[in-house]
Design an enzyme around this catalytic site. Sequence first.
Site: not given
Ligand code: 26Q
Length: 821
Positions: A369, A560-561, A566, A668, A672
Amino acid sequence: MPEPSFHLPAPGQPVDELAVAEIKGAILAKLRLAIGKEAGMATRQDWYHATALALRDRIVHRWLTAEKESYDAGRKRVYYLSLEFLIGRLFTDALNNMGLIKVFETALGDLGVGLWELRKCEPDAALGNGGLGRLAACFMDSMASLAIPAMGYGIRYDFGLFRQVIVDGWQQEYPDVWLNFGNPWEFQRPEVVYHVHFGGGVEHVDDKGRDVAIWHPAETVQAVAYDTPIVGWRGQHVNALRLWSARSPDPLKLDVFNTGDYLGASAEESRAEAICKFLYPNDESAAGRELRLRQEYFFVSASLQDLVQRHLGADGQLRSLAQKAALQLNDTHPSLAVAELMRILVDLHNFRWDEAWKITVATLSYTNHTLLPEALETWPVEIFERLLPRHLEIIYRINAAHLAQAEVRCPGDIDFRAAVSLIDEKGGRRVRMGQLAFVGSHRINGVSAMHSELMKETVFSDLNHLYAGRITNKTNGITFRRWLMLANPKLTELLRESCGDAVLDDPSKLAYLESYASDSAFQQKFRSAKHHNKVALARLIGERQNMKVDPGALFDVQIKRIHEYKRQLLNILEAVALYQAIKDQPNRDWVPRVKIFAGKAAASYRYAKLIIKLINDVADVVNNDPAVDDRLKVVFLDDYNVSLAETIIPAADLSEQISTAGMEASGTGNMKLALNGALTIGTLDGANIEVRDHVGADNIAIFGMEADDVMVRRKQGLDATDVIRSSAALARAINAIGAGEFSRGEPARFESIAHALRYLDHYMVSADFDSYYEAQRGIDARWQVMPAWTRASILNVARMAWFSSDRTIREYAEDIWNVPV
Ligand code: 26Q
């Protein structure tokens, strides 16, 4: 109890009186027998619980039938392993998929209770950070709707993603206590318990010339299953989301307990329970904490034990695992599944290494991702050694065979071997979870066309060379059931009228809208649906922010976050420039705009929190400047979550998808918002590119550098003084921020931001500013020709069918999982 028939009356059609009477009886029975109250005594919370339980009963019938059918047929199952499932509320979602909204609404109405009021009693299940977790939730809905036998595996966090409170413009975090009133959707399965081990050492014994590894762990934690039924469209199929909760196998350590040391006795319990206490609030950056690795192994181990046991129960042996099970790893967070499955096969079931490896690779696949270097997960070898000694040995052995293959492919090329190795040898040895997942999977997918190409060219280029053909693309999608039907009933009603009811089952029917796009009577209705949603959002803004906004203004939305890539900063910088331009020429025919922001920053991400403060400080000045009047308003809505998104998205006119090109894997929210008729202003990044391809270049506003330009410019350096010198508007906006015009009490507050915009423009905010500002003025001009705007908006809706997560899941099923749909 008879099973309900699927029943979705057309607008205006009467509901089935018998069904209503039956539901009324069922709710009242639940109120008495499960809640223990009379109707006269019941609180709204009680009514919600009773109603949810009555609905759940009806879902359970379908669930048990679906389970039995798929077992009897020996069908292949999909297991979706994810540390995040960002579900939101389930009540109306389940009602909608069961086709029972009207029946329940009427039944509750007869009992003097409002269904849409009850809905608010349900807390969001916020077991995810953002896109990745929400994708998992959309996929669960689509797999059930396509009747694919599937199970989601994750962790039942006691606290989901923190609650965001804005105090004096700053973000503060509070625990998310979502389980306080209980959770009517879940079934605890006290009999489904597995032991998960940590630490200790490994003994190797020789068994007739064969090396046998015996792990003697130091610590054991129990994993208890909680199942939530996920019902698909028209209630035809139900899958389970199985979340694990951790507890100590020996909670009160009897020997200690008997000495009277109660606190000491509960220490072990606390250590075990810590594993499922909370969700790590980081997205796009690895937390690197030992507890996180414990979470990862805990849920991988419990899930694999569970599915292996299920497979053995049905097939009696594990050789056929890959024919009966497909495991999808949602990012690298479950990468340990590679080593754990090998351990189960080799250490516990006596498979030969090579055969075990074939089974493992054929069973697993991995979704990436992100390409951001700071997000690629790695763990110090030393932590692994201490926590998972046997897994480290297994990873070393996988690596040895893998590096031997690399040597065959590129003899003597040390750099190539270092690049593909599962161990990063630079700066302290670390296990690379991305490499591990890649090597152990038969398919690796990116989440948009561009992202999948960039995977091949950048992070995974060497692995792609070694394992050609494994990388594939699966562009993300969203479930239209939640993001159109539920979130936007007014538009849905109009779509049913114009495209026919089949549009509810088959989004390709949205294409019928094309012929109405220029029809002024239809445009009128379409605009009135949007207006209705904007009034609702304006009301919410009034209630939550105590602020008046005009529903006639252009609603410009970035939700978004909060993350530098972003570029919320680009958006607020444009707001500043626009504010200055309005003050310069107050009498021009400015398009009234409401800029709406919402999003959380990781608790430890200081710069992102400063950006939130800047947005709020700019809002303070702009919103209170009488010279601006209603022409520009800036709103930051706090505590963004799925439910808030469901109110904002249907009300949006403009969708901000403005990441630095090459950095957003997919996005995503872009889908939406376009599905709900918002026009996109965006860069050529992630799935925006595919959105443009579908809606047509005339119906989207693209601006800014492309991914190649970004790479070139970055090589030249991050200094932006050149672009600032040639843009008076940009220079002035940055100066105002840097000089404290929005932070009078603390003029230096945003100096770091001004400095970055001038000299360290890593995310190309300054570099893209002029292009963005111009695109925004183009949006103003389009808004002034309402029929043309509405036409573009309708065409966006008409052309979004492909972005249904049903399409995405069909592609996974065909190309990766090899399960029939
Ligand atoms: C990793 C290690 C330790 C703690 C947390 C994490 C962690 C947690 C969540 C790393 C990344 C995330 C989330 C990533 C994320 O949401 N990525 C998004 O995924 C979407 C679905 O595919 C995409 O549409 C977005 O572009 C992407 O940013």
